[in-house]
Scaffold this motif. Structure first.
Motif, short mmCIF file in Angstrom:
data_model
loop_
_atom_site.label_atom_id
_atom_site.label_comp_id
_atom_site.label_asym_id
_atom_site.label_seq_id
_atom_site.Cartn_x
_atom_site.Cartn_y
_atom_site.Cartn_z
N CYS A 52 0.84 -1.20 0.00
CA CYS A 52 0.00 0.00 0.00
C CYS A 52 0.88 1.25 0.00
O CYS A 52 1.31 1.70 1.07
N ILE A 53 1.14 1.78 -1.18
CA ILE A 53 1.88 3.04 -1.32
C ILE A 53 0.94 4.11 -1.90
O ILE A 53 0.75 5.17 -1.32
N THR A 54 0.34 3.80 -3.06
CA THR A 54 -0.41 4.80 -3.82
C THR A 54 -1.68 5.25 -3.09
O THR A 54 -2.40 4.45 -2.49
N GLY B 76 -0.09 9.59 -6.59
CA GLY B 76 0.30 8.38 -7.33
C GLY B 76 1.79 8.45 -7.65
O GLY B 76 2.63 7.98 -6.87
N SER B 77 2.13 9.10 -8.76
CA SER B 77 3.55 9.25 -9.12
C SER B 77 4.30 9.99 -8.03
O SER B 77 5.45 9.70 -7.73
N VAL C 170 -5.03 3.34 -2.57
CA VAL C 170 -5.84 2.85 -3.70
C VAL C 170 -4.98 1.99 -4.64
O VAL C 170 -3.75 2.00 -4.54
N TYR C 171 -5.66 1.30 -5.52
CA TYR C 171 -5.02 0.37 -6.48
C TYR C 171 -4.16 -0.68 -5.77
O TYR C 171 -3.06 -0.98 -6.23
N THR C 172 -4.64 -1.21 -4.67
CA THR C 172 -3.84 -2.21 -3.94
C THR C 172 -4.04 -3.57 -4.60
O THR C 172 -5.10 -4.20 -4.44
N THR C 173 -3.03 -4.03 -5.34
CA THR C 173 -3.13 -5.35 -6.00
C THR C 173 -3.19 -6.43 -4.92
O THR C 173 -2.39 -6.40 -3.97
N ILE D 23 -7.92 -7.34 -15.74
CA ILE D 23 -7.37 -8.52 -15.05
C ILE D 23 -8.43 -9.07 -14.07
O ILE D 23 -8.29 -8.96 -12.86
N GLY E 208 4.28 -0.37 -10.28
CA GLY E 208 5.71 -0.14 -9.99
C GLY E 208 6.20 1.18 -10.54
O GLY E 208 7.40 1.42 -10.64
N GLY E 209 5.25 2.06 -10.92
CA GLY E 209 5.62 3.38 -11.44
C GLY E 209 5.36 3.46 -12.93
O GLY E 209 5.80 2.61 -13.70
N ALA E 210 4.60 4.49 -13.33
CA ALA E 210 4.20 4.65 -14.73
C ALA E 210 5.43 4.88 -15.62
O ALA E 210 6.50 5.23 -15.14
C1 FAD Z 1 -3.87 -2.27 -11.96
C2 FAD Z 1 -3.01 -1.46 -11.05
C3 FAD Z 1 -2.37 -2.08 -10.00
C4 FAD Z 1 -1.62 -1.31 -9.08
N1 FAD Z 1 -1.08 -1.92 -7.99
C5 FAD Z 1 -0.56 -1.14 -6.98
C6 FAD Z 1 -0.22 -1.71 -5.73
O1 FAD Z 1 -0.31 -2.91 -5.51
N2 FAD Z 1 0.21 -0.88 -4.74
C7 FAD Z 1 0.35 0.47 -4.94
O2 FAD Z 1 0.75 1.17 -4.00
N3 FAD Z 1 0.04 1.03 -6.12
C8 FAD Z 1 -0.41 0.27 -7.14
N4 FAD Z 1 -0.77 0.83 -8.35
C9 FAD Z 1 -0.62 2.26 -8.53
C10 FAD Z 1 0.40 2.66 -9.58
O3 FAD Z 1 1.70 2.50 -9.08
C11 FAD Z 1 0.05 4.13 -9.94
O4 FAD Z 1 -1.12 4.06 -10.73
C12 FAD Z 1 1.15 4.83 -10.63
O5 FAD Z 1 2.21 5.06 -9.74
C13 FAD Z 1 0.69 6.18 -11.22
O6 FAD Z 1 -0.01 6.94 -10.29
P1 FAD Z 1 -1.44 7.57 -10.68
O7 FAD Z 1 -2.27 6.46 -11.20
O8 FAD Z 1 -1.96 8.36 -9.56
O9 FAD Z 1 -1.16 8.53 -11.92
P2 FAD Z 1 -0.61 10.03 -11.85
O10 FAD Z 1 0.53 10.13 -10.92
O11 FAD Z 1 -1.76 10.95 -11.68
O12 FAD Z 1 -0.03 10.18 -13.32
C14 FAD Z 1 -0.86 10.28 -14.49
C15 FAD Z 1 0.05 10.41 -15.71
O13 FAD Z 1 0.89 11.55 -15.57
C16 FAD Z 1 2.26 11.17 -15.68
N5 FAD Z 1 3.09 11.96 -14.76
C17 FAD Z 1 2.92 12.18 -13.43
N6 FAD Z 1 3.89 12.95 -12.95
C18 FAD Z 1 4.74 13.22 -13.98
C19 FAD Z 1 5.95 13.95 -14.13
N7 FAD Z 1 6.54 14.56 -13.12
N8 FAD Z 1 6.52 14.02 -15.36
C20 FAD Z 1 5.95 13.39 -16.43
N9 FAD Z 1 4.82 12.68 -16.35
C21 FAD Z 1 4.21 12.59 -15.15
C22 FAD Z 1 2.30 9.69 -15.30
O14 FAD Z 1 3.41 9.04 -15.87
C23 FAD Z 1 0.99 9.21 -15.87
O15 FAD Z 1 1.16 8.95 -17.24
C24 FAD Z 1 -1.47 0.08 -9.30
C25 FAD Z 1 -2.10 0.69 -10.40
C26 FAD Z 1 -2.86 -0.07 -11.25
C27 FAD Z 1 -3.56 0.63 -12.38
#
Ligand code: FAD
Length: 417
Positions: free
Chosen positions: A149-151, A156-157, A180-183, A228, A396-398
């Motif tokens: 649980c990080i996000t 998110g990012s 949120v998004y806790t797999t 999934i 693991g980070g977008a």
């Molecule tokens: C199916 C699924 C499973 C997941 N499982 C887990 C989990 O088990 N545990 C957990 O903690 N998290 C989990 N996550 C969360 C995942 O790590 C986040 O979705 C991810 O880190 C992006 O955060 P966000 O969705 O809030 O997007 P945002 O941070 O809002 O980003 C949206 C878009 O903007 C881009 N962006 C953001 N900041 C910047 C920047 N500085 N420069 C350029 N581009 C940027 C991003 O790359 C992305 O394309 C999961 C997500 C999904 C969809």
């Protein structure tokens, strides 16, 4: 879950060639030149186990979690850390595990990596005491499930600036927040969680701790993630949850260090899963297009089909070499923890995670188009692989965040001038 019983459209001659055993046969031919004798023996034993024990029990209409105890029986919930006297462990073994498991069932491997590596690795690294050992035994047996649980909804990012709060009461913590998004979240027994005691100073005040399902104030609700269906992703709420001291892995400030220590292992395991997805798809497409005939000839005889597939194989071979390289580098950072080396490795793992997960998505999409309609049905595993690859690219980070980490490392080179 809505049950789908698919009609078989595959020609019998093609169907009998498209077995997992045959996919492994071709996969091994590509992989064995890249690995040691010990790794080869491990891979062959693992494939044999997955074919015998796991594949017959896979049901695409059921969650993947009922397969966990089977993996646990073979000690295959993870192979990054030593557990149960196994001599064969480390990131290269874990990567082989992720590849072979993804080939047999990409959704199963996604859930396995989260429980076995992303949740468990910090316990192996930072955990002490009998209770942590008991949790690890439970998770490694596949009988219990872990998650991370990080996000958060607003972070998110920008994960470091989290809002989940920790009140340190000396002999226990009280935590409040929403992740949120806790797999695996809605079925998990253990939640590896991060929170801060001062939201204006997250780095200096971050804690890392394990929440357990039966602690009062824990609530999970499944999210509607359609790609999934056999893996449960949740919203996770902590409402004044009391965390005993024995469940704290990183106290004030140490939590931040531990978080970053875990990220390379997380990215490397996802590289393994993404490569497995790519090999599954590429080999399925290779077999199918060599046997399926149109205009009186196998599809692969047409350069419009064979050249794009060959190009993807070339990229996949190169990215696989990179993946093994990242796994070997991970080992080196443990043996020689030189800060310069650790920084290089963090950027290298981000770059390779970017390449491998993006390739898995592109390769699955392209192979689906090149095989035609059959690749949209459950007669092949390509559509399933494509859906999981989308998740591998964000978990693991977008994509952009991986590029951001590499760009920072590249920019630092200017300071050498
Ligand atoms: C199916 C699924 C499973 C997941 N499982 C887990 C989990 O088990 N545990 C957990 O903690 N998290 C989990 N996550 C969360 C995942 O790590 C986040 O979705 C991810 O880190 C992006 O955060 P966000 O969705 O809030 O997007 P945002 O941070 O809002 O980003 C949206 C878009 O903007 C881009 N962006 C953001 N900041 C910047 C920047 N500085 N420069 C350029 N581009 C940027 C991003 O790359 C992305 O394309 C999961 C997500 C999904 C969809």
């Amino acid at each position: 879950m809505k049950k789908i019983v698919g009609v078989n459209l595959l020609d019998e001659n093609i169907k009998e060639k498209l077995t997992t055993e045959n996919i492994y046969k071709i996969f091994n031919n590509f992989i064995i030149p890249l690995i040691s004798k010990d790794e080869q023996e491990f891979l062959e034993e693992l494939e044999d186990f997955l074919l015998r024990e796991v594949e017959p029990k896979i049901d695409l209409n059921e969650d993947v979690y009922m397969l966990f105890p089977l993996l646990g029986k073979g000690n295959y919930i993870q192979r990054l850390n030593k557990h149960n006297d196994s001599k064969r462990y480390g990131m290269r073994y874990e990567m082989l595990c992720a590849m072979a498991a993804s080939i047999i069932d990409p959704e199963l491997d996604l859930a396995r990596v989260v429980s076995g590596v992303i949740f468990a690795n910090p316990l192996f690294q930072f955990g002490k005491g009998d209770h942590i050992s008991e949790i690890l035994d439970n998770v490694m047996s596949g009988e219990k499930i872990g998650c991370i649980c990080i996000t958060e909804r607003e972070h998110g990012s920008d994960a470091v600036n989290m809002q989940t709060t920790v009140e340190d009461k000396g002999d226990h913590l009280i935590i409040n927040g929403e992740k949120v998004y806790t797999t695996n979240g809605s079925v998990a027994d253990y939640f590896l969680t991060y929170g801060v005691s001062d939201i204006r100073d997250p780095r200096g005040s971050m804690y890392q701790f394990i929440v357990e399902r039966d602690f009062e104030g824990v609530e999970t609700k499944r999210l509607g993630i359609q790609s999934i269906p056999r893996v449960e992703i949740s919203q996770t709420i902590f409402n004044s949850v009391k965390i005993p001291k024995e469940n704290v892995l990183g106290a004030r400030g140490q939590g931040y260090y531990n978080l970053f220590q875990g990220l390379v292992a997380e990215r490397d395991s996802i590289i393994g899963s993404s490569l497995g997805i790519s090999w599954l798809t590429a080999i399925s497409a290779l077999i199918y297009t060599n046997l399926r005939k149109q205009f009186g000839r196998p599809l692969f005889d047409f350069q419009g089909v064979s050249f794009p597939i060959t190009k993807l194989f070339t990229e996949l071979m190169a990215t696989t070499e990179f993946g093994f390289r990242a796994a070997s580098e991970y080992r080196k950072t443990l043996d020689y923890p030189d800060p310069k080396f650790i920084k290089y490795n963090a950027a290298f793992s981000s770059g390779t995670k970017y390449l491998a997960s993006h390739l898995a998505q592109r390769l699955s999409y392209e192979c689906q188009q090149l095989c035609g309609g059959i690749a949209f049905t459950d007669n092949l595993r390509i559509d399933k692989a494509l859906e999981v690859s989308k998740v591998q690219e964000i978990i693991g980070g977008a994509r952009n965040i991986q590029l951001y980490l590499v760009s920072r490392a590249v920019k630092n080179m200017i300071s050498l001038l």
